[in-house]
Design an enzyme around this catalytic site. Sequence first.
Site, PDB file in Angstrom:
ATOM      1  N   HIS A  61       0.820  -1.209   0.000  1.00  0.00           N
ATOM      2  CA  HIS A  61       0.000   0.000   0.000  1.00  0.00           C
ATOM      3  C   HIS A  61       0.858   1.265   0.000  1.00  0.00           C
ATOM      4  O   HIS A  61       1.962   1.277   0.508  1.00  0.00           O
ATOM      5  CB  HIS A  61      -0.879   0.037   1.250  1.00  0.00           C
ATOM      6  CG  HIS A  61      -1.786  -1.139   1.374  1.00  0.00           C
ATOM      7  ND1 HIS A  61      -2.097  -1.695   2.580  1.00  0.00           N
ATOM      8  CD2 HIS A  61      -2.449  -1.880   0.449  1.00  0.00           C
ATOM      9  CE1 HIS A  61      -2.920  -2.717   2.408  1.00  0.00           C
ATOM     10  NE2 HIS A  61      -3.141  -2.856   1.116  1.00  0.00           N
ATOM     11  N   LYS A  71       5.581   6.066   7.514  1.00  0.00           N
ATOM     12  CA  LYS A  71       5.027   5.161   8.528  1.00  0.00           C
ATOM     13  C   LYS A  71       6.131   4.681   9.451  1.00  0.00           C
ATOM     14  O   LYS A  71       7.210   4.328   9.001  1.00  0.00           O
ATOM     15  CB  LYS A  71       4.395   3.929   7.865  1.00  0.00           C
ATOM     16  CG  LYS A  71       3.224   4.238   6.979  1.00  0.00           C
ATOM     17  CD  LYS A  71       2.695   2.965   6.316  1.00  0.00           C
ATOM     18  CE  LYS A  71       1.537   3.289   5.400  1.00  0.00           C
ATOM     19  NZ  LYS A  71       1.042   2.071   4.719  1.00  0.00           N
ATOM     20  N   TYR A 131       1.076   1.353  13.726  1.00  0.00           N
ATOM     21  CA  TYR A 131       1.967   2.237  12.994  1.00  0.00           C
ATOM     22  C   TYR A 131       1.476   3.667  13.035  1.00  0.00           C
ATOM     23  O   TYR A 131       0.294   3.947  13.025  1.00  0.00           O
ATOM     24  CB  TYR A 131       2.195   1.762  11.561  1.00  0.00           C
ATOM     25  CG  TYR A 131       0.968   1.656  10.694  1.00  0.00           C
ATOM     26  CD1 TYR A 131       0.618   2.679   9.808  1.00  0.00           C
ATOM     27  CD2 TYR A 131       0.153   0.530  10.743  1.00  0.00           C
ATOM     28  CE1 TYR A 131      -0.495   2.578   9.007  1.00  0.00           C
ATOM     29  CE2 TYR A 131      -0.962   0.415   9.945  1.00  0.00           C
ATOM     30  CZ  TYR A 131      -1.285   1.450   9.073  1.00  0.00           C
ATOM     31  OH  TYR A 131      -2.413   1.346   8.285  1.00  0.00           O
ATOM     32  N   ASP A 169      -6.799  -6.017  -2.144  1.00  0.00           N
ATOM     33  CA  ASP A 169      -5.368  -6.157  -2.414  1.00  0.00           C
ATOM     34  C   ASP A 169      -5.069  -7.106  -3.573  1.00  0.00           C
ATOM     35  O   ASP A 169      -4.031  -6.993  -4.213  1.00  0.00           O
ATOM     36  CB  ASP A 169      -4.628  -6.627  -1.165  1.00  0.00           C
ATOM     37  CG  ASP A 169      -4.473  -5.532  -0.122  1.00  0.00           C
ATOM     38  OD1 ASP A 169      -4.857  -4.379  -0.400  1.00  0.00           O
ATOM     39  OD2 ASP A 169      -3.972  -5.835   0.973  1.00  0.00           O
TER      40      ASP A 169
END
Length: 182
Positions: A61, A71, A131, A169
């Site tokens: 992603h 991140k 995260y 996905d």
Amino acid sequence: MTIEKTTIEDLVIINPTVFEDSRGYFFEAYNQAKFHENGIMYQFIQDNQSFSKRGVIRGLHLQINPFAQAKLVRVLQGDILDVAVDLRKNSATYGQHFSVILSAENKKQLMVPHGFAHGFSVLSETASVMYKVDQLYNKESERGIIYDDPTLAIDWMVDTKEAIVSDKDIILSSFKDIDWEF
């Protein structure tokens, strides 16, 4: 806390200093001043958390500019293989990926800067992943690369017959078809 360089510039592993005694342990998971001292200048604005079972692959992603996200990834419970792919076209490591096992036990974190696709696979029975991001989610800027892209050839350390991938996905673009830049 120590900052460990990886084979890809700007992608670093954060190794916390852990203080243990008979009660358990303590460590700083994030310290803005120490990050800034080491050139990690992001201002994180949101924490995200996921829970997944063995074999789940999330990713790859990313968000494109102007909503690209940095991140800071860590595992609260379990073990994952964390993966970042360099998508910065002017980088010497464009198209290369780096992976590291992050676990509740090793307490390592991966700092994924702007310009990378990110994903992970769950190696333990379950895993809780947390995260920090420096940019809010923006649906229009969301992009991704299919986890089993043959050009990237990522070893997710999960048997392909046991891989669990979301409907969203499984239809992501291949690396050779990406048309965005950082």
